[in-house]
Scaffold this motif. Structure first.
Motif, PDB file in Angstrom:
ATOM      1  N   GLU A  78       0.830  -1.203   0.000  1.00 25.38           N
ATOM      2  CA  GLU A  78       0.000   0.000   0.000  1.00 25.38           C
ATOM      3  C   GLU A  78       0.869   1.259   0.000  1.00 25.38           C
ATOM      4  N   THR A  79       1.945   1.233   0.776  1.00 25.44           N
ATOM      5  CA  THR A  79       2.858   2.370   0.848  1.00 25.44           C
ATOM      6  C   THR A  79       3.546   2.615  -0.492  1.00 25.44           C
ATOM      7  N   VAL A  80       3.975   1.531  -1.134  1.00 24.09           N
ATOM      8  CA  VAL A  80       4.705   1.639  -2.398  1.00 24.09           C
ATOM      9  C   VAL A  80       3.763   1.966  -3.558  1.00 24.09           C
ATOM     10  N   GLY A  81       2.489   1.612  -3.409  1.00 18.09           N
ATOM     11  CA  GLY A  81       1.525   1.891  -4.467  1.00 18.09           C
ATOM     12  C   GLY A  81       1.215   0.699  -5.336  1.00 18.09           C
ATOM     13  N   LEU A  82       1.377  -0.502  -4.785  1.00 19.22           N
ATOM     14  CA  LEU A  82       1.044  -1.726  -5.519  1.00 19.22           C
ATOM     15  C   LEU A  82      -0.300  -2.250  -5.037  1.00 19.22           C
ATOM     16  N   HIS A  83      -0.947  -3.034  -5.887  1.00 21.21           N
ATOM     17  CA  HIS A  83      -2.206  -3.658  -5.496  1.00 21.21           C
ATOM     18  C   HIS A  83      -1.957  -4.668  -4.387  1.00 21.21           C
ATOM     19  N   TRP A  84      -2.997  -4.963  -3.636  1.00 21.46           N
ATOM     20  CA  TRP A  84      -2.949  -5.892  -2.508  1.00 21.46           C
ATOM     21  C   TRP A  84      -2.408  -7.244  -2.969  1.00 21.46           C
ATOM     22  N   PRO A  85      -1.297  -7.726  -2.408  1.00 21.34           N
ATOM     23  CA  PRO A  85      -0.732  -9.010  -2.848  1.00 21.34           C
ATOM     24  C   PRO A  85      -1.482 -10.203  -2.264  1.00 21.34           C
ATOM     25  N   SER A  86      -1.524 -11.266  -3.039  1.00 23.37           N
ATOM     26  CA  SER A  86      -2.174 -12.499  -2.589  1.00 23.37           C
ATOM     27  C   SER A  86      -1.251 -13.236  -1.619  1.00 23.37           C
ATOM     28  N   ASP A  87      -1.788 -14.313  -1.036  1.00 14.39           N
ATOM     29  CA  ASP A  87      -0.968 -15.132  -0.132  1.00 14.39           C
ATOM     30  C   ASP A  87       0.212 -15.743  -0.887  1.00 14.39           C
ATOM     31  N   ALA A  88      -0.020 -16.148  -2.151  1.00 13.12           N
ATOM     32  CA  ALA A  88       1.064 -16.734  -2.954  1.00 13.12           C
ATOM     33  C   ALA A  88       2.179 -15.722  -3.190  1.00 13.12           C
ATOM     34  N   THR A  89       1.803 -14.479  -3.448  1.00 15.82           N
ATOM     35  CA  THR A  89       2.818 -13.437  -3.654  1.00 15.82           C
ATOM     36  C   THR A  89       3.569 -13.164  -2.359  1.00 15.82           C
ATOM     37  N   CYS A  90       2.882 -13.166  -1.229  1.00 16.30           N
ATOM     38  CA  CYS A  90       3.546 -12.962   0.059  1.00 16.30           C
ATOM     39  C   CYS A  90       4.555 -14.075   0.336  1.00 16.30           C
ATOM     40  N   ARG A  91       4.189 -15.322   0.017  1.00 18.26           N
ATOM     41  CA  ARG A  91       5.130 -16.431   0.185  1.00 18.26           C
ATOM     42  C   ARG A  91       6.351 -16.246  -0.702  1.00 18.26           C
ATOM     43  N   MET A  92       6.114 -15.763  -1.937  1.00 14.33           N
ATOM     44  CA  MET A  92       7.216 -15.543  -2.870  1.00 14.33           C
ATOM     45  C   MET A  92       8.148 -14.443  -2.360  1.00 14.33           C
ATOM     46  N   VAL A  93       7.593 -13.409  -1.755  1.00  8.26           N
ATOM     47  CA  VAL A  93       8.412 -12.335  -1.184  1.00  8.26           C
ATOM     48  C   VAL A  93       9.321 -12.910  -0.101  1.00  8.26           C
ATOM     49  N   ARG A  94       8.773 -13.721   0.777  1.00  7.23           N
ATOM     50  CA  ARG A  94       9.585 -14.317   1.850  1.00  7.23           C
ATOM     51  C   ARG A  94      10.667 -15.239   1.282  1.00  7.23           C
ATOM     52  N   ARG A  95      10.350 -15.991   0.243  1.00  7.22           N
ATOM     53  CA  ARG A  95      11.358 -16.853  -0.384  1.00  7.22           C
ATOM     54  C   ARG A  95      12.474 -16.020  -1.000  1.00  7.22           C
ATOM     55  N   MET A  96      12.119 -14.882  -1.626  1.00  2.00           N
ATOM     56  CA  MET A  96      13.149 -14.025  -2.224  1.00  2.00           C
ATOM     57  C   MET A  96      14.053 -13.430  -1.138  1.00  2.00           C
ATOM     58  N   MET A  97      13.460 -13.080  -0.003  1.00  2.00           N
ATOM     59  CA  MET A  97      14.263 -12.520   1.072  1.00  2.00           C
ATOM     60  C   MET A  97      15.156 -13.584   1.699  1.00  2.00           C
ATOM     61  N   GLN A  98      14.727 -14.833   1.649  1.00  2.00           N
ATOM     62  CA  GLN A  98      15.479 -15.928   2.242  1.00  2.00           C
ATOM     63  C   GLN A  98      16.618 -16.394   1.335  1.00  2.00           C
ATOM     64  N   ALA A  99      16.458 -16.245   0.019  1.00  2.00           N
ATOM     65  CA  ALA A  99      17.447 -16.732  -0.937  1.00  2.00           C
ATOM     66  C   ALA A  99      18.774 -16.027  -0.732  1.00  2.00           C
ATOM     67  N   GLN A 100      19.829 -16.809  -0.735  1.00  2.00           N
ATOM     68  CA  GLN A 100      21.179 -16.252  -0.611  1.00  2.00           C
ATOM     69  C   GLN A 100      21.939 -16.592  -1.870  1.00  2.00           C
ATOM     70  N   ARG A 101      22.037 -15.626  -2.748  1.00  2.00           N
ATOM     71  CA  ARG A 101      22.706 -15.860  -4.035  1.00  2.00           C
ATOM     72  C   ARG A 101      23.938 -15.019  -4.126  1.00  2.00           C
TER      73      ARG A 101
END
Length: 101
Positions: A78-101
């Motif tokens: 909401e702060t950034v100006g994106l539409h409300w993310p689904s649960d699947a998108t929220c899981r993907m965000v956490r996976r991206m933050m967890q990835a160590q590349r």
């Protein structure tokens, strides 16, 4: 005087040693390739949204996936100006933050 080149007369990505003397502007969007199945476009857009949200969360100080709850991700969207993310998108965000590349 400095021998470093200025970016004011050029467009594009700065090279090493260039002085950036203007505000950052995003690159022009390119059209997506035609002829792919609809599921490809859906997952592509979901990955882009998750990447934007992960970057925004990292910039705001949330560095671990445990801190990124669905509510916090949705507040950030909401702060950034994106539409409300689904649960699947929220899981993907956490996976991206967890990835160590």
């Amino acid at each position: 005087m400095s021998s470093k080149k200025s970016m004011s007369d050029k467009a594009g990505v700065p090279r090493r040693g260039d002085v950036i003397d203007h505000a950052w502007t995003p690159l022009a969007k390119q059209p997506l390739p035609a002829g792919r199945p609809r599921s490809w476009y859906i997952s592509h857009n979901r990955r882009l949204k998750a990447m934007r949200l992960a970057i925004a969360l990292l910039d705001s100080g949330s560095f671990s996936p445990d801190e990124a709850t669905n509510e916090r991700i949705r507040d950030t969207a909401e702060t950034v100006g994106l539409h409300w993310p689904s649960d699947a998108t929220c899981r993907m965000v956490r996976r991206m933050m967890q990835a160590q590349r």
